[in-house]
Design an enzyme around this catalytic site. Structure first.
Site, PDB file in Angstrom:
ATOM      1  N   GLU A 299     -61.681 -12.847  -0.641  1.00 53.59           N
ATOM      2  CA  GLU A 299     -63.530 -13.503  -0.532  1.00 53.59           C
ATOM      3  C   GLU A 299     -64.085 -13.808  -1.414  1.00 53.59           C
ATOM      4  O   GLU A 299     -65.375 -14.132  -2.131  1.00 53.59           O
ATOM      5  CB  GLU A 299     -64.290 -12.476   0.535  1.00 53.59           C
ATOM      6  CG  GLU A 299     -63.645 -12.320   1.381  1.00 53.59           C
ATOM      7  CD  GLU A 299     -64.714 -10.680   2.428  1.00 53.59           C
ATOM      8  OE1 GLU A 299     -64.817 -11.675   3.556  1.00 53.59           O
ATOM      9  OE2 GLU A 299     -65.600 -10.837   1.480  1.00 53.59           O
ATOM     10  N   ASP A 378     -60.945  -6.851  10.473  1.00 59.71           N
ATOM     11  CA  ASP A 378     -62.444  -6.182   9.449  1.00 59.71           C
ATOM     12  C   ASP A 378     -63.857  -6.078  10.527  1.00 59.71           C
ATOM     13  O   ASP A 378     -64.576  -6.843  11.150  1.00 59.71           O
ATOM     14  CB  ASP A 378     -63.487  -8.035   8.963  1.00 59.71           C
ATOM     15  CG  ASP A 378     -64.987  -7.872   7.455  1.00 59.71           C
ATOM     16  OD1 ASP A 378     -65.177  -6.023   7.537  1.00 59.71           O
ATOM     17  OD2 ASP A 378     -65.629  -7.501   7.535  1.00 59.71           O
ATOM     18  N   GLU A 406     -71.981  -3.272  11.007  1.00 63.65           N
ATOM     19  CA  GLU A 406     -72.025  -4.814  10.495  1.00 63.65           C
ATOM     20  C   GLU A 406     -71.944  -5.647  11.222  1.00 63.65           C
ATOM     21  O   GLU A 406     -72.512  -6.996  11.800  1.00 63.65           O
ATOM     22  CB  GLU A 406     -71.117  -5.769   9.379  1.00 63.65           C
ATOM     23  CG  GLU A 406     -70.768  -6.403   9.509  1.00 63.65           C
ATOM     24  CD  GLU A 406     -70.095  -6.999   7.666  1.00 63.65           C
ATOM     25  OE1 GLU A 406     -70.055  -5.246   6.994  1.00 63.65           O
ATOM     26  OE2 GLU A 406     -70.401  -7.928   7.439  1.00 63.65           O
TER      27      GLU A 406
END
Lengths: 831, 831
Positions: A299, A378, A406
């Site tokens: 990332e 993820d 998240e």
């Protein structure tokens, strides 16, 4: 006194949630009876900050629960006492205690015995931390109302690593934090007042967590400069009495950024020297530093690939600097290409961790640990266990679990994660042919392949909100992480029940209701977001919160569900797909290779199937999508009803706070339900056999109401607004929409569905005729300045009397740049 | 001199396009020979501004084309002369001339005769306008090289109404204008310098246009206040010598807004008095005012529905005020609900005009005209004729054609509209059983049902760009509108050839090339945008320009194509759809009711069919979509090749200006092609049988290039960027992307696909190695500040020498808030 305290109803006491599960509320008489006799004095053998923490905790907890004063001493008194100490200090006094060598580090023994003629309740640890953990364990038993009059119990942790990671930035923000700003940092510095850090350390210790990584894995290089290290040391000092070791995340390009070098090549001797210098400096300030966490080559973070070096090269150069100090490096396995070409059907982000790390098995130093997210993508609402767990035999590993929600509702939705984590921890990777198998919990703890280090890492991200995580019920996840890290075989129900009792008390209706809401919450969330393993179906590009189905298609980030007009799912088979299933041990992979043996809940993770594919349940995929969203949203609505029955059984403050979040969640679950169902209804062109999806009786679209100054706006993506549109109001304007009620007279609940953008705090008011029924301010922070699936919010006004021809009017006065967007109102009979 | 002029190649003369088709270029000798002898003097009978315009135009045109001086007089000279005058003045002198009564108003007679012993070329009009039109007609014949030595020809217009509408706002902006700001207004006032208005009046007169509505139909109420009327009068004064009557658009709520009333109810006597007062005031200042245009009850405009009155009530209150002055009111038929519920499959915007106006047939006063867009939606690339044309038998009607290319490329794409207009004008509505039928052209002119008034209205929207419409070739549409309004039976080829010859001269290759590009342009545009009648498939919510497929779904504006995973099209049948086909006369409706008899090009306008439906052509719908987009984009690319062959055959300035637009168009046609094809490829999951759609050989995505500071961004909607993504650069930054060329050595064209947003003028530079190949500024105005289908732009650098390992680098330095977004580069062998 006790009677007096008991006479005050729970609902009258305001509790902030700050004490979490360590409230030590005075025990009701029935519970006291169950617990039995407990000494009113504590005797501590030895002295150290950690041991004093253990003793002080007993004094505090016991004194509060028994509403009495606890005496302390350092040598055995003539009365019964609670004897605290390490095993090597205790055993000479209490020969019944086990030998220290019989217990793993951090383990403890709780026993009742007689010493010098007196009954003693012994809390003995393998080490000082063990004593502290034993003290908390004893207090928890008492708080839960368990009999402590006859104890003889050894406990040891499943693994040496039981850490939390924090994604806090030095400026005080928290990446993926949903409960206020950092308790550690502000304005590029460690905060002056660290009392919250101290209290947080106590919470962690109470569930056996022994390490804390303080800063974001997307790390600021400055954290290991000479100017900053003393500040880190202040945090370590505050955590030390709780047996929690500090650790730091680093930037792999630090040798170039802060080291004055022109390289960060891990095989360059100057780079190795840089790391040795910095690690030595850290240990000079923090002798008990736990180690270092590193995210590299992922990332946008720089990593060893810049020099064609391997992840092992990168980990080992730092491992070698840490080794003399006993420190550990955690190298994150979350490495993938975020510019992947989605048009290539063989590309698959799920393959990345295995493809990157399996070839390097055995190449990592003994004090390096590969930190592996629980699933291959993820933290989606449903993923299979990462195949990398079964593929590293000569490399230390740790599992990364995410406490901060998240992708799972961001603590605005209740979502108890322990059942999800257990699904992975208990999954048998069949890494060896031994019986009873090799569950993930044994692989990550190092037990299966006798690794020297391994364990559990939880991404915690508590913030400055008084109740730590924003949602009072979210604390069950922090608690549950600690419980599982200590003993991953503990059942989700046990953890939920224990946490509920500690947090809300012993009322059986409270315990049963909260426990069952917790246990039902993840399945409900899965149902109304992304069932069948398709992923959470949220906006994956930025906010990771509300529905945003197409954002997880056609991006470089590799999180795809491949839904089109004919079908849905990622084909990850060897035969026709990305070959991901080959990363599992063949017996496991074979199960996933065929639709016939893949469990329904993971079908779309492994297979692309037509909407008409029939599940093991007998339903088609498309009907399952429709049904599960209605079921999930109904369950969320039921959480509100169930919670409301606890009115006056729980203190007013937490009752109201949780109720508000559950009400919000129920509304947002409808947003999810309608967004996903409308989208698939359109895409598949297959009607809902139950006639529910796409029909909204009782709903009055803002577009069809009489309006003043409100203007029609298309909402993007369309499926996140009812009928794809909203009415918006210019900045600084007052706009309104009117509806003339024509149904029978009665009492109704009026739900106002609006968009709470984050660029203003507009005031909404609901009128009947000229009478104000309710007024509220849209001051939420949902991560977006636009009307969409994140910001869509429901405000329900209950018990509104309506007669035919009454005019309902929603009025907004906008604030800032917020658009005061209105989606619809819905009128339903009050229950 | 003539020889000298001819020796100067066209390409050396710079022409700005300002003169349009009235260039009066000196004629080459061969053409002069064909024309034959033309008198070198003009004799004008009578005197008036219009007559003087006619005479002066002859002097100017003839003098320029023949490169000689033209004498003028007011009585017959002793030499041959061109005799100008109205028929009643001419006939006493030339008895061969027809009687005035034999010609319709504005008609004229061109004849050769002998008067008082001299050969005279007579230009005689039924009225003064007729004289002017005759003069232009004579000049056009000469300019086209036609023999004028023997003439005896009567011409009359098809209808009395031949007007243009302008959507100019008083602040100087133009709604849907694409060629600069208003030539009429600025800062809320009429401009001081009206010389461009005068020259525009001349252009209009040259093709017989006799009316001009000066302001936006979304009208500012102030336009009819006492303060503003004198300004309008100044415009009328400038147009009057060209026989062009001024008219104004009004705001129906004016009685309340500017009249001091509390109502605008058309049946209220005070409102009627208001309108009489304002109309009288207008006529005091502008005695020849043409009338008033009114858009009411549509797209947020207030109208009679506010008082439950009909459109006829609204029209008639104003018609009665106009009648004493001979004025006409145009009531726009473009009335629809822009908050329509798209979820109801019976809702259909196409029904709106008929549903609103058919019930009112016969209720409108004799000087009211319903102004009907040519199709039932809104100027889409393909629509059937509006059924309202066949449904008004006792009401005046006019057809509204749109010269400004709102949905048809906005004058950045060449799109010659005459063939599209003719498809509607020639369509037989079968409104009566008479032979040879009732084509739309006869219905709108009033011929079929003997209506007192009717005709043609063109939405022109010229601006301050020197060449009036931005694209030199777009002027063929303004010219063509006038030609069709005068005589709608004229063929598209005749109009194209005449316009080309007048505009670019007599070179046969030029005439053939430009004419064929014009005639091929609408079919090409249809192919690469929205074939089969689905609509233009553009963003219909705001910009109306680039691809934006989903914006014409799920909106309140009613422009839907209903594409989903299984099929596409609006079912407008009586049997299963919206019933729109019932609005046609049964014989016509029956043709559209069945897929078998609906022509392919309108299939999706009338039917929802599966992608696998087989067209009359034998192709499936989905394959037709793929193929037509490739064909259309190829045709656009061929326009460039065809145009380039005219190098040095056309003046340098217009050659270069048109070439730049055609190059841009070819690039944008690829954006269209890929957007539509990628979207349907995804949605239908049916592969292109030719293997073209979804494959892009030679394309290098910016995401896959080595980048400095460029960051990955998803583009919305995804289909408007290659691979759904672009690389963007921060404001004020310089970013670059590099590609190492690995093909064979040679000479190549390098296309750079970037996004030219309207919030800055970023500089792009293409390098090979360190050498700058070309640099350009992205200063276009495509109506959007984001990367999307409007802003996606191609810059092709031709003839780049490349060898293996050469590095191509695109660098951008951003400006303003523009993101310097880069999509891809494409390397193809130079032709």
């Amino acid at each position: 006194m006790v009677a007096l305290v008991a006479a005050i109803p729970m609902s009258a006491q305001a509790e902030t949630g700050y004490d979490a599960w360590l409230r030590y509320a005075p025990l009701p008489p029935t519970v006291l009876t169950r617990v039995g006799s407990v000494p009113r004095s504590v005797t501590l053998l030895g002295d150290s900050p950690v041991l004093r923490s253990a003793r002080d905790e007993i004094v505090r907890g016991l004194g509060s629960m028994h509403a009495s004063t606890i005496a302390t001493g350092t040598s055995l008194p003539r009365t019964s006492t609670i004897l605290l100490g390490t095993l090597d200090r205790v055993r000479p006094v209490v020969p019944a205690a086990p030998a220290a060598a019989e217990l793993a580090p951090d383990g403890f023994w709780l026993g009742t015995a007689t010493a010098r003629g007196q009954a003693v309740l012994v809390v003995a640890g393998r080490n000082e931390r063990g004593v502290l953990y034993g003290a908390f364990a004893l207090l928890q038993r008492i708080a839960l109302g368990e009999d402590v009059s006859r104890l003889n119990e050894r406990q040891e942790p499943a693994a040496p690593i039981r850490w939390v990671n924090h994604w806090d930035n030095l400026d005080g923000t928290i990446e993926r934090g949903y409960a206020g700003r950092s308790i550690f940092f502000e304005n590029g510095r460690v905060q002056e007042d660290l009392s919250r850090v101290r209290d947080y350390g106590r919470l962690l210790a109470s569930v056996g967590v022994n390490g804390l990584t303080v800063n974001n894995v997307n790390a600021n290089a400055l954290v290991i400069t000479d100017g900053f290290i003393p500040q880190l040391a202040r945090i370590a000092d505050v955590l030390r009495p709780w047996g929690v070791s500090l650790s730091v995340s680093i930037d792999f390009s630090s040798p170039r950024r802060i080291g004055g070098l022109d390289t960060f090549d891990p095989l360059d001797a100057r780079v190795a020297a840089f790391w040795k210098d910095r690690v030595d400096a850290l240990y000079r300030a923090i002798p008990d530093l736990g180690g270092i966490v590193l995210k590299a080559d992922s990332e946008g973070r720089l990593g060893p690939s810049a020099y064609n070096r391997t992840h092992a090269d990168a980990a080992n150069v730092i491992a070698r600097a840490l080794a003399p100090h006993g420190g550990v490096i955690f190298y994150r396995g979350f490495v993938y290409d975020n510019l992947m070409d989605w048009r290539d059907p063989k590309n698959d982000r799920a393959r990345a961790a295995y493809d990157n790390f399996h070839p390097l098995d055995g190449k990592f130093d003994a004090n390096a640990v590969v930190q592996i997210k629980h699933g291959p993508i993820d933290f989606q609402v449903r993923e299979p266990a990462s195949p990398l767990f079964g593929a590293l035999r000569n490399t230390n590993q740790a599992i990364e679990l995410q406490i901060t929600q998240e992708y799972l509702g961001q603590q605005r939705h209740v979502c108890f994660l322990v059942p999800m984590w257990k699904a992975v921890l208990d999954f048998d990777m069949q890494a060896t042919s031994t019986s009873p198998g090799t569950p993930v919990r044994d692989l990550v703890s190092g037990r299966t392949f006798n690794r020297p280090v391994g364990g559990f890492v939880g991404v915690s991200n508590v913030g400055r909100d008084t109740n730590w995580l924003g949602h009072d019920l979210a604390m069950a996840n922090l608690y549950g992480f600690g419980r599982l890290a200590w003993n991953p075989t503990t059942s989700a129900r046990t953890i939920a029940t224990d946490w509920t009792t500690l947090t809300f008390g012993h009322d059986p209706q409270v315990v049963e209701t909260v426990t069952s809401i917790l246990l039902d919450s993840w399945p409900a969330y899965e149902r109304y977001t992304g069932p069948l393993g398709a992923g959470t179906l949220t906006d994956i590009i930025r906010v990771h919160y509300g529905p945003g189905i197409e954002s997880s298609e056609r991006n470089g980030w590799g999180q795809w569900h491949r839904a089109n007009g004919q079908g849905i799912g990622m084909d990850r088979t060897i035969a026709t797909g990305t070959g991901f299933t080959a990363q599992y041990i063949p017996l496991v992979g074979a199960q996933y290779e065929s639709t016939a043996s893949t469990p329904d809940e993971l079908l779309l993770f492994f297979h692309h199937v037509p909407y008409t594919h029939v599940l093991h349940s007998g339903k088609t995929v498309i009907q399952h999508i429709y049904d599960s969203h209605y079921q999930g949203a109904q369950e969320a609505a039921d959480f509100v009803k169930r919670w409301r029955r606890l009115d006056r059984l729980i203190d007013r403050q937490r009752y109201a706070s949780v109720l508000a979040r559950l009400e919000y969640q129920a509304g947002h679950a409808v947003v999810w339900r309608d967004a996903i169902n409308n989208w698939f209804l359109w895409l598949s062109d297959i009607a809902d056999a139950n006639g529910l999806a796409g029909r909204f009786p009782g709903r009055i679209e803002a577009e069809s109401m009489a309006r003043e100054r409100y203007a029609n706006t298309p909402v993007v993506p369309w499926e996140t607004a009812s009928a794809g549109q909203a009415m918006t109001c210019e900045p600084g304007e007052t706009c309104s929409a009117r509806h003339r009620y024509q149904g029978p007279a009665g009492t109704f609940d009026v739900a106002v569905q609006f968009f709470d953008e984050n660029d203003g705090a507009s005031r909404f008011t609901l009128f009947t005729g000229d009478r104000v029924i309710e007024s509220w301010v849209a001051d939420g922070e949902f991560g977006s300045p636009s009307p969409n699936g994140h910001t869509s919010t429901r405000h329900t006004v209950r018990g509104v009397r309506l007669s035919p021809d009454d005019e309902l009017r929603v009025q907004v006065t906008t604030d800032g740049m917020e658009s005061g967007a209105l989606d619809y109102i819905e009128i339903t009979a009050s229950p």
